[in-house]
Scaffold this motif. Structure first.
Motif, PDB file in Angstrom:
ATOM      1  N   GLY A   1     -17.124 -65.980  35.808  1.00 58.63           N
ATOM      2  CA  GLY A   1     -17.356 -64.634  35.277  1.00 58.63           C
ATOM      3  C   GLY A   1     -16.105 -64.070  34.610  1.00 58.63           C
ATOM      4  N   GLY A   2     -16.313 -63.167  33.679  1.00 61.56           N
ATOM      5  CA  GLY A   2     -15.218 -62.393  33.102  1.00 61.56           C
ATOM      6  C   GLY A   2     -14.252 -63.151  32.208  1.00 61.56           C
ATOM      7  N   VAL A   3     -14.687 -64.277  31.640  1.00 64.66           N
ATOM      8  CA  VAL A   3     -13.765 -65.063  30.803  1.00 64.66           C
ATOM      9  C   VAL A   3     -13.911 -64.791  29.308  1.00 64.66           C
ATOM     10  CG1 VAL A   3     -13.445 -66.981  32.423  1.00 64.66           C
ATOM     11  CG2 VAL A   3     -15.361 -67.022  30.825  1.00 64.66           C
ATOM     12  N   GLY A   4     -14.871 -63.918  28.961  1.00 64.21           N
ATOM     13  CA  GLY A   4     -15.025 -63.555  27.546  1.00 64.21           C
ATOM     14  C   GLY A   4     -16.287 -64.068  26.868  1.00 64.21           C
ATOM     15  N   LYS A   5     -17.285 -64.463  27.661  1.00 60.60           N
ATOM     16  CA  LYS A   5     -18.536 -64.981  27.078  1.00 60.60           C
ATOM     17  C   LYS A   5     -19.205 -63.925  26.183  1.00 60.60           C
ATOM     18  CE  LYS A   5     -20.191 -65.818  31.250  1.00 60.60           C
ATOM     19  NZ  LYS A   5     -18.988 -65.667  32.071  1.00 60.60           N
ATOM     20  N   SER A   6     -19.369 -62.723  26.747  1.00 59.19           N
ATOM     21  CA  SER A   6     -20.082 -61.681  25.984  1.00 59.19           C
ATOM     22  C   SER A   6     -19.251 -61.243  24.778  1.00 59.19           C
ATOM     23  CB  SER A   6     -20.371 -60.478  26.874  1.00 59.19           C
ATOM     24  OG  SER A   6     -21.074 -60.898  28.017  1.00 59.19           O
ATOM     25  N   THR A   7     -17.948 -61.120  24.993  1.00 55.56           N
ATOM     26  CA  THR A   7     -17.060 -60.713  23.901  1.00 55.56           C
ATOM     27  C   THR A   7     -17.153 -61.713  22.752  1.00 55.56           C
ATOM     28  OG1 THR A   7     -15.574 -59.760  25.532  1.00 55.56           O
ATOM     29  CG2 THR A   7     -14.647 -60.169  23.356  1.00 55.56           C
ATOM     30  N   LEU A   8     -17.078 -62.995  23.070  1.00 52.77           N
ATOM     31  CA  LEU A   8     -17.145 -64.026  22.029  1.00 52.77           C
ATOM     32  C   LEU A   8     -18.504 -63.999  21.326  1.00 52.77           C
ATOM     33  CD1 LEU A   8     -15.977 -66.507  20.573  1.00 52.77           C
ATOM     34  CD2 LEU A   8     -16.876 -67.917  22.433  1.00 52.77           C
TER      35      LEU A   8
ATOM     36  N   LEU B   1      -9.990 -71.244  24.094  1.00 49.72           N
ATOM     37  CA  LEU B   1      -9.040 -70.502  24.911  1.00 49.72           C
ATOM     38  C   LEU B   1      -9.077 -69.029  24.513  1.00 49.72           C
ATOM     39  CD1 LEU B   1      -6.076 -73.040  24.871  1.00 49.72           C
ATOM     40  CD2 LEU B   1      -8.073 -72.960  26.370  1.00 49.72           C
ATOM     41  N   ASN B   2      -9.421 -68.185  25.464  1.00 49.43           N
ATOM     42  CA  ASN B   2      -9.515 -66.750  25.198  1.00 49.43           C
ATOM     43  C   ASN B   2      -8.371 -66.022  25.889  1.00 49.43           C
ATOM     44  OD1 ASN B   2     -10.522 -64.257  24.347  1.00 49.43           O
ATOM     45  ND2 ASN B   2     -11.770 -64.026  26.197  1.00 49.43           N
ATOM     46  N   ARG B   3      -7.994 -64.895  25.358  1.00 50.27           N
ATOM     47  CA  ARG B   3      -6.859 -64.103  25.869  1.00 50.27           C
ATOM     48  C   ARG B   3      -5.624 -64.979  25.943  1.00 50.27           C
ATOM     49  NH1 ARG B   3      -9.570 -59.851  29.992  1.00 50.27           N
ATOM     50  NH2 ARG B   3      -7.932 -58.580  29.128  1.00 50.27           N
TER      51      ARG B   3
ATOM     52  N   ASN C   1      -5.063 -62.348  23.263  1.00 49.45           N
ATOM     53  CA  ASN C   1      -5.351 -61.151  24.046  1.00 49.45           C
ATOM     54  C   ASN C   1      -5.117 -59.925  23.157  1.00 49.45           C
ATOM     55  OD1 ASN C   1      -5.963 -59.790  26.478  1.00 49.45           O
ATOM     56  ND2 ASN C   1      -3.801 -59.303  26.716  1.00 49.45           N
ATOM     57  N   ALA C   2      -6.068 -59.016  23.143  1.00 51.58           N
ATOM     58  CA  ALA C   2      -5.883 -57.804  22.342  1.00 51.58           C
ATOM     59  C   ALA C   2      -6.572 -56.638  23.019  1.00 51.58           C
ATOM     60  CB  ALA C   2      -6.454 -58.011  20.942  1.00 51.58           C
ATOM     61  N   GLN C   3      -5.780 -55.796  23.628  1.00 48.40           N
ATOM     62  CA  GLN C   3      -6.351 -54.676  24.389  1.00 48.40           C
ATOM     63  C   GLN C   3      -7.219 -53.775  23.522  1.00 48.40           C
ATOM     64  OE1 GLN C   3      -6.575 -54.737  27.357  1.00 48.40           O
ATOM     65  NE2 GLN C   3      -4.982 -56.183  27.905  1.00 48.40           N
TER      66      GLN C   3
HETATM   67  N1  ATP Z   1      -9.415 -61.668  23.815  1.00 44.13           N
HETATM   68  C1  ATP Z   1      -9.517 -60.585  24.584  1.00 44.13           C
HETATM   69  N2  ATP Z   1      -8.565 -59.624  24.569  1.00 44.13           N
HETATM   70  C2  ATP Z   1      -8.659 -58.547  25.354  1.00 44.13           C
HETATM   71  N3  ATP Z   1      -9.648 -58.308  26.194  1.00 44.13           N
HETATM   72  C3  ATP Z   1     -10.637 -59.223  26.278  1.00 44.13           C
HETATM   73  C4  ATP Z   1     -10.642 -60.398  25.476  1.00 44.13           C
HETATM   74  N4  ATP Z   1     -11.748 -61.111  25.781  1.00 44.13           N
HETATM   75  C5  ATP Z   1     -12.402 -60.419  26.722  1.00 44.13           C
HETATM   76  N5  ATP Z   1     -11.755 -59.279  27.034  1.00 44.13           N
HETATM   77  C6  ATP Z   1     -12.153 -58.260  28.039  1.00 44.13           C
HETATM   78  O1  ATP Z   1     -12.330 -58.925  29.287  1.00 44.13           O
HETATM   79  C7  ATP Z   1     -13.438 -58.396  29.981  1.00 44.13           C
HETATM   80  C8  ATP Z   1     -14.411 -59.521  30.293  1.00 44.13           C
HETATM   81  O2  ATP Z   1     -14.925 -60.022  29.082  1.00 44.13           O
HETATM   82  P1  ATP Z   1     -16.473 -60.392  28.940  1.00 44.13           P
HETATM   83  O3  ATP Z   1     -17.331 -59.316  29.491  1.00 44.13           O
HETATM   84  O4  ATP Z   1     -16.689 -60.800  27.538  1.00 44.13           O
HETATM   85  O5  ATP Z   1     -16.542 -61.656  29.897  1.00 44.13           O
HETATM   86  P2  ATP Z   1     -17.839 -62.431  30.407  1.00 44.13           P
HETATM   87  O6  ATP Z   1     -17.447 -63.844  30.571  1.00 44.13           O
HETATM   88  O7  ATP Z   1     -18.980 -62.140  29.516  1.00 44.13           O
HETATM   89  O8  ATP Z   1     -18.081 -61.742  31.820  1.00 44.13           O
HETATM   90  P3  ATP Z   1     -19.372 -61.855  32.759  1.00 44.13           P
HETATM   91  O9  ATP Z   1     -19.295 -63.203  33.418  1.00 44.13           O
HETATM   92  O10 ATP Z   1     -19.239 -60.726  33.699  1.00 44.13           O
HETATM   93  O11 ATP Z   1     -20.576 -61.750  31.865  1.00 44.13           O
HETATM   94  C9  ATP Z   1     -14.014 -57.310  29.087  1.00 44.13           C
HETATM   95  O12 ATP Z   1     -13.520 -56.064  29.501  1.00 44.13           O
HETATM   96  C10 ATP Z   1     -13.492 -57.641  27.703  1.00 44.13           C
HETATM   97  O13 ATP Z   1     -13.344 -56.490  26.881  1.00 44.13           O
END
Ligand code: ATP
Ligand code: MG
Length: 289
Positions: free
Chosen positions: A11-18, A210-212, A245-247
Motif C-alpha cells: 500500500g501507499g507506493v504511488g499506484k493511484s498517483t501513477l 521507482l517512485n519518490r 518525490n515532489a510534495q
Molecule cells: N512522486 C511522489 N511525490 C510526492 N508524493 C507522492 C508521490 N507519489 C505518491 N505520493 C503521495 O503518496 C501517497 C500515497 O500515494 P498513492 O495513494 O498513489 O499510493 P497507492 O499505492 O495508490 O496507495 P494505496 O495502496 O493506499 O492505494 C499520496 O499522498 C500521494 O500524494
C-alpha cells in the motif's frame, strides 16, 4: 486497445498517483488528429483515482446511482443485459490554448465497498468476467485502459483479480526502501496467479517503476543496488526513468475539479510523466513484439 494494470501489493507506493498521471498525460495526446481515448478502472474501493479524476461530488453521485464496477461485474457475470456505457463516468476535457497541454477527456469506472463486496462474497463468480465481457466493449471505444488496483489483495479479491486477468501488462510502482521491496515477491506471485487463472501468458510485467526516487538522496543511494539485485533475481525489469518525490504534486491528484492545462497542473513534473509514459510505450512494444 491496450490495458495496463498499475499494481503493487504494498500500500501507499504511488499506484493511484501513477494511474492519474498516466491517464492525464495519455488523454492529452492527439494521434492522427484524434485524441487518445482513455478509460480508467478504479478497482480500489477507496476511490483515490475516482476522486482525483472526477472530483468528490461526481464520484459520490456515481456511487449513489449504483453505477459501479462491482454492480457491473455482477450483472455481466449473471448474463443480465446491461448498458455498459452508463457505467462510464466522464471527466470532460479542459479547453486550453495549444492542444499539446490540454487536459483530455477520461472515462472512469468507479468502485465502492458495498458492490465490490457483493461481487466478491460469491465464490462462484468467475475470474474472467471482465476480460470476456467488459474488455470487448472497451476495445471498440477506447485506446488505453488503465487500472488502479488496491494493495493487500489475495485470491479472494475477485474484482481485483478480474482486473489483473483482463490486463495486457502490469507496471509496478515501488519506493526505494526496504519495506517497499519486501512486498515484491508477493506482488509477482499475484501476477503469476492471474496469468495461471487467465490461462495464458498475460499480464506481462512491464517493470518496476521507482517512485519518490530522489537519486541524490541517502535512501536511494543506500538501497538502489539492492533494488536492481532483487529485480534481477525475480526476473522483472526496472524502468530507466523514475518519478521523483515532489510534495507539490498532491494537489494535482487531490480533486478532479481542478482546472488548467497539463503543464499548469504538473509544472516541470510533466516532463517526468512524459518520459515514463514513453518508456512504457517502448516496453509494451517490446513485449508485444
Ligand atoms: N512522486 C511522489 N511525490 C510526492 N508524493 C507522492 C508521490 N507519489 C505518491 N505520493 C503521495 O503518496 C501517497 C500515497 O500515494 P498513492 O495513494 O498513489 O499510493 P497507492 O499505492 O495508490 O496507495 P494505496 O495502496 O493506499 O492505494 C499520496 O499522498 C500521494 O500524494
Ligand atoms: Mg491507491
Amino acid at each position: 486497445m491496450y490495458a495496463i494494470a498499475i499494481y503493487n501489493n504494498k500500500g501507499g507506493v504511488g499506484k493511484s498517483t501513477l494511474t492519474v498521471f498516466m491517464a492525464d498525460f495519455l488523454a492529452s495526446l492527439v494521434i492522427r488528429d484524434r485524441p487518445l481515448r482513455v478509460v480508467v478502472l478504479d478497482l480500489d474501493p477507496q476511490g483515490s483515482c475516482g476522486t482525483a479524476l472526477l472530483g468528490q461530488d461526481t464520484l459520490e453521485e456515481a456511487r449513489r446511482s449504483g453505477l459501479t464496477l462491482g454492480d457491473l461485474a455482477r450483472r455481466l457475470d449473471a448474463g443480465q443485459p446491461v448498458a455498459i456505457e452508463n457505467y462510464l463516468h466522464r471527466r470532460p476535457a479542459t479547453p486550453v490554448k495549444g492542444r499539446a497541454t490540454a487536459i483530455g477527456e477520461v472515462a472512469v469506472l468507479v468502485s465502492d465497498k458495498a458492490s465490490g463486496f457483493a461481487f466478491e462474497v460469491n465464490p462462484l463468480h468467475r475470474l474472467t468476467t471482465l476480460r470476456e465481457k467488459l474488455r470487448p466493449f472497451l476495445a471498440t471505444r477506447c485506446d488505453i485502459v488503465l487500472m488502479d488496483l488496491p494493495g493487500n489483495i489475495d485470491e479472494r479479491n475477485l474484482l481485483a483479480v478480474n482486473g489483473l486477468i483482463m490486463s495486457d501488462s502490469v507496471i509496478t510502482p515501488v519506493e526505494v526502501s526496504r519495506f517497499s521491496l519486501e512486498a515484491l515477491p508477493n506482488t509477482l506471485e499475484m501476477i503469476r496467479y492471474a496469468r495461471e487463472r487467465g490461462g495464458g501468458e498475460r499480464p506481462f510485467c512491464l517493470g518496476m517503476l521507482l517512485n519518490r526516487a530522489d537519486k541524490r538522496g541517502q535512501q536511494y543511494q543506500r538501497n538502489i543496488g539492492q533494488v536492481h539485485a532483487l529485480a534481477e533475481r525475480l526476473g522483472i525489469p526496472v524502468f530507466e526513468n523514475v518519478l521523483p518525490n515532489a510534495q507539490t504534486l498532491t494537489a494535482a491528484t487531490d480533486d478532479g475539479s481542478l482546472a488548467g492545462s497539463l503543464r499548469e497542473r504538473y509544472g516541470h513534473y510533466h516532463a517526468h510523466v512524459k518520459a515514463v509514459v514513453i518508456e512504457a510505450f517502448r516496453r509494451w512494444n517490446a513485449v508485444e513484439g
